[in-house]
Design an enzyme around this catalytic site. Structure first.
Site, PDB file in Angstrom:
ATOM      1  N   LYS A 225       0.827  -1.206   0.000  1.00 16.38           N
ATOM      2  CA  LYS A 225       0.000   0.000   0.000  1.00 16.38           C
ATOM      3  C   LYS A 225       0.862   1.257   0.000  1.00 16.38           C
ATOM      4  O   LYS A 225       0.663   2.172  -0.812  1.00 16.38           O
ATOM      5  CB  LYS A 225      -0.927  -0.011   1.213  1.00 16.38           C
ATOM      6  CG  LYS A 225      -1.955   1.107   1.222  1.00 16.38           C
ATOM      7  CD  LYS A 225      -2.898   0.983   2.428  1.00 16.38           C
ATOM      8  CE  LYS A 225      -3.719  -0.266   2.328  1.00 16.38           C
ATOM      9  NZ  LYS A 225      -4.671  -0.406   3.462  1.00 16.38           N
TER      10      LYS A 225
ATOM     11  N   ARG B 129      -3.735   2.953   8.568  1.00 19.28           N
ATOM     12  CA  ARG B 129      -4.028   1.668   7.914  1.00 19.28           C
ATOM     13  C   ARG B 129      -2.778   0.799   7.860  1.00 19.28           C
ATOM     14  O   ARG B 129      -1.667   1.297   7.891  1.00 19.28           O
ATOM     15  CB  ARG B 129      -4.529   1.897   6.480  1.00 19.28           C
ATOM     16  CG  ARG B 129      -5.898   2.553   6.367  1.00 19.28           C
ATOM     17  CD  ARG B 129      -6.302   2.633   4.903  1.00 19.28           C
ATOM     18  NE  ARG B 129      -7.681   3.043   4.715  1.00 19.28           N
ATOM     19  CZ  ARG B 129      -8.069   4.297   4.520  1.00 19.28           C
ATOM     20  NH1 ARG B 129      -7.165   5.266   4.510  1.00 19.28           N
ATOM     21  NH2 ARG B 129      -9.335   4.590   4.356  1.00 19.28           N
TER      22      ARG B 129
ATOM     23  N   GLY C 253      -8.563  -7.016   4.431  1.00 16.48           N
ATOM     24  CA  GLY C 253      -9.430  -7.071   5.597  1.00 16.48           C
ATOM     25  C   GLY C 253      -8.857  -7.796   6.796  1.00 16.48           C
ATOM     26  O   GLY C 253      -9.511  -7.889   7.834  1.00 16.48           O
TER      27      GLY C 253
ATOM     28  N   MET D 211      -6.111  -7.042   8.620  1.00 18.08           N
ATOM     29  CA  MET D 211      -5.542  -6.185   9.668  1.00 18.08           C
ATOM     30  C   MET D 211      -6.426  -4.959   9.856  1.00 18.08           C
ATOM     31  O   MET D 211      -7.384  -4.747   9.124  1.00 18.08           O
ATOM     32  CB  MET D 211      -4.098  -5.826   9.311  1.00 18.08           C
ATOM     33  CG  MET D 211      -3.165  -7.024   9.427  1.00 18.08           C
ATOM     34  SD  MET D 211      -1.461  -6.636   9.006  1.00 18.08           S
ATOM     35  CE  MET D 211      -1.538  -6.509   7.224  1.00 18.08           C
TER      36      MET D 211
ATOM     37  N   ARG E 102      -3.760  -1.564  -5.856  1.00 14.33           N
ATOM     38  CA  ARG E 102      -2.958  -2.775  -5.660  1.00 14.33           C
ATOM     39  C   ARG E 102      -3.315  -3.763  -6.758  1.00 14.33           C
ATOM     40  O   ARG E 102      -4.324  -3.605  -7.450  1.00 14.33           O
ATOM     41  CB  ARG E 102      -3.227  -3.385  -4.284  1.00 14.33           C
ATOM     42  CG  ARG E 102      -4.674  -3.776  -4.052  1.00 14.33           C
ATOM     43  CD  ARG E 102      -4.914  -4.189  -2.604  1.00 14.33           C
ATOM     44  NE  ARG E 102      -6.334  -4.387  -2.327  1.00 14.33           N
ATOM     45  CZ  ARG E 102      -6.837  -4.544  -1.121  1.00 14.33           C
ATOM     46  NH1 ARG E 102      -6.048  -4.506  -0.061  1.00 14.33           N
ATOM     47  NH2 ARG E 102      -8.137  -4.728  -0.928  1.00 14.33           N
TER      48      ARG E 102
ATOM     49  N   HIS F 296     -15.712  -7.835   1.798  1.00 18.03           N
ATOM     50  CA  HIS F 296     -14.702  -8.748   2.337  1.00 18.03           C
ATOM     51  C   HIS F 296     -14.938 -10.177   1.866  1.00 18.03           C
ATOM     52  O   HIS F 296     -14.010 -10.864   1.418  1.00 18.03           O
ATOM     53  CB  HIS F 296     -14.724  -8.690   3.871  1.00 18.03           C
ATOM     54  CG  HIS F 296     -13.840  -9.701   4.513  1.00 18.03           C
ATOM     55  ND1 HIS F 296     -14.292 -10.955   4.845  1.00 18.03           N
ATOM     56  CD2 HIS F 296     -12.532  -9.666   4.843  1.00 18.03           C
ATOM     57  CE1 HIS F 296     -13.293 -11.655   5.377  1.00 18.03           C
ATOM     58  NE2 HIS F 296     -12.216 -10.892   5.394  1.00 18.03           N
TER      59      HIS F 296
ATOM     60  N   ARG G  69      -1.431 -47.873 -10.066  1.00 24.97           N
ATOM     61  CA  ARG G  69      -1.367 -48.705  -8.867  1.00 24.97           C
ATOM     62  C   ARG G  69      -2.289 -49.908  -9.035  1.00 24.97           C
ATOM     63  O   ARG G  69      -3.521 -49.758  -8.981  1.00 24.97           O
ATOM     64  CB  ARG G  69      -1.762 -47.876  -7.643  1.00 24.97           C
ATOM     65  CG  ARG G  69      -0.760 -46.775  -7.314  1.00 24.97           C
ATOM     66  CD  ARG G  69      -1.342 -45.641  -6.519  1.00 24.97           C
ATOM     67  NE  ARG G  69      -2.229 -44.832  -7.348  1.00 24.97           N
ATOM     68  CZ  ARG G  69      -2.463 -43.528  -7.170  1.00 24.97           C
ATOM     69  NH1 ARG G  69      -1.854 -42.887  -6.196  1.00 24.97           N
ATOM     70  NH2 ARG G  69      -3.287 -42.883  -7.961  1.00 24.97           N
TER      71      ARG G  69
ATOM     72  N   ARG H 102       2.952 -50.109 -11.549  1.00 25.02           N
ATOM     73  CA  ARG H 102       3.611 -50.599 -10.338  1.00 25.02           C
ATOM     74  C   ARG H 102       2.979 -51.918  -9.928  1.00 25.02           C
ATOM     75  O   ARG H 102       1.762 -52.013  -9.766  1.00 25.02           O
ATOM     76  CB  ARG H 102       3.446 -49.575  -9.205  1.00 25.02           C
ATOM     77  CG  ARG H 102       4.158 -49.996  -7.923  1.00 25.02           C
ATOM     78  CD  ARG H 102       3.938 -48.976  -6.813  1.00 25.02           C
ATOM     79  NE  ARG H 102       2.582 -49.025  -6.276  1.00 25.02           N
ATOM     80  CZ  ARG H 102       2.102 -48.160  -5.387  1.00 25.02           C
ATOM     81  NH1 ARG H 102       2.860 -47.169  -4.954  1.00 25.02           N
ATOM     82  NH2 ARG H 102       0.858 -48.264  -4.949  1.00 25.02           N
TER      83      ARG H 102
ATOM     84  N   SER I 185      11.741 -44.095 -10.341  1.00 27.62           N
ATOM     85  CA  SER I 185      10.649 -43.185  -9.993  1.00 27.62           C
ATOM     86  C   SER I 185      10.656 -43.023  -8.475  1.00 27.62           C
ATOM     87  O   SER I 185      10.489 -44.011  -7.750  1.00 27.62           O
ATOM     88  CB  SER I 185       9.303 -43.730 -10.465  1.00 27.62           C
ATOM     89  OG  SER I 185       8.266 -42.836 -10.120  1.00 27.62           O
TER      90      SER I 185
ATOM     91  N   GLY J 173       9.182 -42.386  -5.126  1.00 29.27           N
ATOM     92  CA  GLY J 173       7.868 -42.361  -4.462  1.00 29.27           C
ATOM     93  C   GLY J 173       7.966 -41.475  -3.233  1.00 29.27           C
ATOM     94  O   GLY J 173       8.310 -41.945  -2.147  1.00 29.27           O
TER      95      GLY J 173
ATOM     96  N   ASN K 165       5.894 -39.997  -1.301  1.00 29.82           N
ATOM     97  CA  ASN K 165       5.031 -40.182  -0.130  1.00 29.82           C
ATOM     98  C   ASN K 165       5.704 -41.113   0.877  1.00 29.82           C
ATOM     99  O   ASN K 165       5.880 -40.768   2.052  1.00 29.82           O
ATOM    100  CB  ASN K 165       3.674 -40.763  -0.557  1.00 29.82           C
ATOM    101  CG  ASN K 165       2.922 -39.841  -1.495  1.00 29.82           C
ATOM    102  OD1 ASN K 165       3.169 -38.643  -1.534  1.00 29.82           O
ATOM    103  ND2 ASN K 165       2.013 -40.404  -2.268  1.00 29.82           N
ATOM    104  N   ASP K 166       6.094 -42.311   0.429  1.00 29.20           N
ATOM    105  CA  ASP K 166       6.748 -43.249   1.331  1.00 29.20           C
ATOM    106  C   ASP K 166       8.163 -42.811   1.678  1.00 29.20           C
ATOM    107  O   ASP K 166       8.635 -43.069   2.798  1.00 29.20           O
ATOM    108  CB  ASP K 166       6.773 -44.652   0.706  1.00 29.20           C
ATOM    109  CG  ASP K 166       5.491 -45.420   1.001  1.00 29.20           C
ATOM    110  OD1 ASP K 166       4.659 -44.900   1.760  1.00 29.20           O
ATOM    111  OD2 ASP K 166       5.321 -46.530   0.464  1.00 29.20           O
TER     112      ASP K 166
ATOM    113  N   CYS L  40       6.719 -39.803  -8.511  1.00 32.33           N
ATOM    114  CA  CYS L  40       5.302 -40.123  -8.686  1.00 32.33           C
ATOM    115  C   CYS L  40       4.501 -39.961  -7.398  1.00 32.33           C
ATOM    116  O   CYS L  40       3.403 -40.484  -7.281  1.00 32.33           O
ATOM    117  CB  CYS L  40       5.141 -41.546  -9.224  1.00 32.33           C
ATOM    118  SG  CYS L  40       5.845 -42.806  -8.161  1.00 32.33           S
TER     119      CYS L  40
ATOM    120  N   TYR M  83      10.798 -36.050 -15.384  1.00 36.32           N
ATOM    121  CA  TYR M  83       9.348 -35.859 -15.353  1.00 36.32           C
ATOM    122  C   TYR M  83       8.832 -35.876 -13.926  1.00 36.32           C
ATOM    123  O   TYR M  83       9.511 -36.331 -13.002  1.00 36.32           O
ATOM    124  CB  TYR M  83       8.646 -36.953 -16.170  1.00 36.32           C
ATOM    125  CG  TYR M  83       8.704 -38.322 -15.533  1.00 36.32           C
ATOM    126  CD1 TYR M  83       7.699 -38.755 -14.669  1.00 36.32           C
ATOM    127  CD2 TYR M  83       9.768 -39.189 -15.787  1.00 36.32           C
ATOM    128  CE1 TYR M  83       7.756 -40.009 -14.072  1.00 36.32           C
ATOM    129  CE2 TYR M  83       9.829 -40.435 -15.192  1.00 36.32           C
ATOM    130  CZ  TYR M  83       8.825 -40.845 -14.332  1.00 36.32           C
ATOM    131  OH  TYR M  83       8.882 -42.065 -13.725  1.00 36.32           O
TER     132      TYR M  83
END
Length: 877
Positions: free
Chosen positions: A25, A95, A104, A106, A339, A455, A561, A617, A766, A768, A770-771, A833, A853
């Site tokens: 601002k 402000r 909105g 603050m 803005r 808002h 999977r 897989r 690849s 994995g 997540n694991d 993946c 990839y």
């Protein structure tokens, strides 16, 4: 050090490039002043002071106070008025102003400088006693709430009580005497609640207001907003002190908010609202429903034309769609703020493409203008035009899209219930900044008051939530938690549908149709593919998901999977027979029933992905996951009857297969070693399906992936199994070519450490993620919810490692595995993946490392394409 920067005319000290110092601002106010835009002069206290204030026992060094005093004197000279003077008072607003917009979140206080003496001076100076006391009333109300911590409703009750006594409903009906009574009542209420007087010392007012704005950086709503939008907590906010201009001085005065383009659709042209005889907070707070900005052309045509010209000038200067706040005082236009405007994904895409065609920006700039996280919004369904619809109310369409869900009236309840899954519509009279968590958790937002720049509208658009505002057809009974619309009662928990494109509220859940992607979206996707280096593939377990992924531009399947195929209701008992079989003959008989089912699955996916690679897989989860709990007697008896198996034998087998820690038990490649006939059957199904399609002229590229490899000897054993099975099928089909590739999934730290050994034996890796994240941290995705929120709150983790890649730990294992693997096998294809494949920040890292990839869920494919393009552009820059 310079802590305070003045803005206004030729004496302006700041500029747009000082955003990190002055906040968005303050930087833009200074830039507009330099451009000759009519901006009320003022000054900005830099964001660094926010942390100084907090670390200095909530006080300010004298150096800062001296600088504020100096610029305040300059402001007084410009206006020929004096702050705190009883006869000729200068009034200011205070402000916030963070470096990125937090609409909105603050606090703001207007009309500072008024007290019991100066209100009389203002009345005399303007010749309007009603205006003076209305301004004083607003100051006391805002000050009591923001600075002294009194609940807004407590103060509003003072005003409401006076209206009831007079038998009136509108603020404009209040007389001067009424306003004087309200002022006295508000001061008395402040004294009653806080045991402190409303300060008559205007310097005290100013510094307490400045402190309140700094304090508002850490209010729960502001912290929630930053967490949702990934804004760093240590940035702090600047404070802007600006000379007041008044929109509440009669019919030739007013205030409003406008966008240089429609933030919902991206259409070019002024879009916004205004109120005559009002102050700015009346518009954004949503407490009154304003008029369309086009109506200003009739009410005050010269101001409208000037506003149109300034809007164009600002958009050309900042090269982006602008969100502009303005006030008109006695026919004179003032710009209070500009803005970069928040917009929906649809609007972001259209604006980026249109501005490129208008030669305002380059294609590379257009690609970087769009938040990848927003892209997913445009990929979801719209209401089916042929479906039966019962419209119960209409409001203003503030944020497009559709949303169906159960009605809830409490934003905190939305947050809590959404954790247990379920779709909810948050219904409010109007929203406040405190509702931001509820808005984020809801599918859609419906308010009875407010306009398209209120808002609720601004925040919902920024979060991609469907939103309808100003729906006065709905009448809420808060005590009974219900609303009435079209002579019908709708209670908490009833299901409604919102159409954010038309503003219609409908009964029940209305059917939807898939999105129609084309036009600007299709053009943007072409630009992305010309820019990015990373390939983008999809995680898909069936032909429908594969088709969807391809329609979104997936370059293949990076993870199919196979276990998900077995979990289908009409197949799971077939696989249970395999698991429960006793002896080789019984097991082979059971697998013979599985083979044709798997073959059809793979054939359907290959056909959808013709000409593109499909990475399959082999079976990963532990076998007990396919069986009922040993403690669920009813389920066990039902299964025993269906399989014609003695109950005791089934129960013993199920108990035998249970594991204390199945995540680290007999799963993944270990299943292929302990039950090799399962992997042989899967590989045979893959290859038979592939060769049959090749015989029909379909181009097929199967890739077989082994999960949870931790030791090179595991890989050697299973590679032999795969190669032997593939060769048998090739010979049976009398085929001349080997058409498959073999790879491993790197999801254990040890696999990353021995990547060079593994790479010599395979065609691709690849990761994995997540694991790999689970095994690196030792945190279960399923159980981490018990403490991960606390870890995030305390700053132990800066982000959820399952949502955004841990760059100091997990990412280093990926880099190590990539480097070692590629060094040992220069032709090795490497990708990821896990769910991180669709997360923009993680994609940036994958690009930097050099992966080939990423693979993600179908709806994340366009997100990943854009993120990959942006990663490539950043590297070029």
């Amino acid at each position: 050090m310079k802590y305070v920067y003045f803005f206004g005319g030729d004496n302006t000290e700041g500029k747009a490039s000082l955003r990190d110092l002055l906040g968005g601002k303050g930087a833009n106010l200074a830039e507009m002043a330099r451009m000759g835009i009519p901006v009320p002069p003022g000054f900005t206290i830099i964001a660094d002071v926010c942390s100084i204030y907090r670390s200095n026992n909530k006080s300010y060094p004298e150096e800062i106070k001296a600088q504020v005093g100096e610029v305040l004197e300059r402001l007084e000279k410009i206006f020929g008025a004096k702050f705190g003077n009883a006869e000729n008072p200068l009034l200011v607003s205070v402000r916030s102003g963070a470096r990125v917009s937090m609409p909105g979140m603050m606090d703001t206080i207007l009309n500072l400088g008024l007290n019991d003496a100066s209100v009389c001076g203002l009345a005399k100076q303007t010749g309007d006693e009603r205006f003076a006391y209305q301004s004083y009333q607003r100051l006391i109300e805002m000050y009591g709430n923001v600075t002294m911590g009194i609940d807004r409703s407590t103060l509003e009750e003072v005003i409401s009580r006076r209206k009831r006594e007079k038998g009136i409903t509108l603020d404009i009906e209040l007389t001067v005497e009424d306003l004087k009574e309200i002022v006295d009542g508000l001061k008395a209420k402040i004294k009653e609640v806080t045991s402190s007087e409303f300060p008559q010392d205007t310097e005290q007012q100013l510094w307490e207001a400045i402190s309140a704005v700094f304090e508002s950086w850490n209010t729960p709503r502001a912290v929630d907003y930053r967490n949702i939008n990934k804004i760093p907590n240590d940035w702090g906010t600047a404070v802007n002190v600006q000379a007041m201009v008044f929109g509440n001085m009669g019919s030739d005065s007013g205030t409003g908010v406008l966008f240089s383009r429609n933030p919902g659709t991206g259409e070019k042209g002024l879009f916004g609202e205004f109120l005559l005889n009002a102050q700015g907070e009346d518009v954004v707070a949503g407490t009154r429903t304003p008029q369309n900005i086009k109506e200003l052309a009739r009410a005050l045509p010269e101001c409208y034309q000037e506003l149109d010209n300034i809007s164009y000038k600002l958009e050309q200067h900042f090269m982006d769609m602008q969100d502009i706040e303005f006030t008109i005082q006695k026919g004179k236009l003032w710009i209070l703020q500009t803005r970069i405007g928040k917009r929906t994904a649809q609007a972001a895409i259209k604006i980026a493409v249109d501005m490129t065609e208008e030669r305002l920006i380059q294609r590379t700039q257009a690609l970087q203008r769009i938040d990848p996280g927003q892209i997913e919004q445009v990929l979801h369904a719209t209401l089916d035009p042929s479906a039966q619809k019962e419209v119960i109310a209409r409001g203003l369409p503030a944020s497009p899209g559709t949303a169906s869900g159960k009605i809830l009236f409490d934003p905190d309840e939305v947050v809590e219930l959404s954790k247990e899954n379920g779709d909810f519509i948050l219904v409010r009279a109007e929203t406040s900044a405190d509702d931001v968590r509820g808005i984020n958790a809801a599918q859609g937002v419906l308010t009875t008051r407010g306009g398209v720049t209120s808002h609720a509208a601004v925040v919902a658009r920024g979060m991609g939530r469907c939103c309808i505002v100003g729906c006065s057809d709905i009448h809420i009974d808060w005590g009974k938690e219900q609303f009435v619309a079209s002579n019908r009662i709708f209670t908490k928990g009833d299901i409604i549908t919102l159409d954010g494109s038309t503003g219609e509220v409908l009964v029940g859940k209305v059917p939807t149709i898939p999105p129609q992607l084309g036009g600007e979206f299709a053009e943007l996707m072409v630009w992305e593919d010309l820019t990015k280096r990373l390939g983008v593939m999809a995680n898909a377990d069936n032909a429908a998901d594969a088709k969807l992924a391809r329609s979104f531009g997936a370059e293949g399947i990076g993870l199919c999977r196979t276990e998900h195929m077995f979990f289908q209701a009409d197949r799971i008992d077939h696989f249970r027979k395999v698991i429960l079989a006793e002896g080789k003959e019984e097991k082979e008989e059971a697998l013979a029933g599985i083979l044709p089912l798997q073959k059809v699955d793979f054939s359907d996916i290959f056909r959808e992905m013709e000409g593109l690679p499909v990475t399959i897989r082999l079976l990963d989860p532990p076998l007990h996951e396919f069986l009922p709990s040993p403690y669920d007697k009813e389920q066990l008896e039902s299964l025993a009857n269906r399989l014609n198996m003695p109950f005791r034998r089934l129960e013993e087998k199920v108990l035998q297969l249970r594991e204390f820690n199945p995540m680290l038990g007999n799963r993944g490649c270990r299943l292929g070693i302990t039950s090799p006939e399962v992997y042989k059957t899967q590989v045979r199904a893959i290859m038979e399906a592939a060769y049959e399609l090749i015989g029909q002229g379909v181009s097929v590229f199967p890739e077989i992936m082994l999960p949870l490899i931790a030791h090179v000897e595991e890989l050697k054993l299973l590679k032999e199994l795969v190669l032997d099975t593939c060769e048998r099928v090739r010979q049976e089909r009398q085929a001349t070519e080997t058409i498959y590739r073999l790879g491993v999934m790197i999801e254990l730290p040890r696999a990353a450490l021995i990547a060079d050994e593994l790479a010599k034996l395979v065609d691709f890796f690849s990761f994995g993620t997540n694991d790999l994240t689970q095994t690196t941290f030792g945190i279960s995705r399923d159980d981490g919810g018990a403490f991960l929120p606390l870890y995030l709150e305390k700053g132990i983790f800066t982000s959820d490692p399952f949502a955004s890649l841990d760059e100091t730990g997990v990412a280093q294992l990926i880099k190590m595995g990539f480097d070692r693997g590629r060094k040992a096998n220069p032709e090795l294809k490497v990708g990821i993946c896990g769910e991180h494949g669709g997360e923009p920040k993680s994609i940036k890292f994958f690009h930097q490392v050099g992966l080939d990839y990423v693979s993600c869920s179908p709806y994340r494919v366009p997100v990943a394409r854009l993120a990959a393009s942006q990663a490539a552009l950043r590297k070029v820059a």
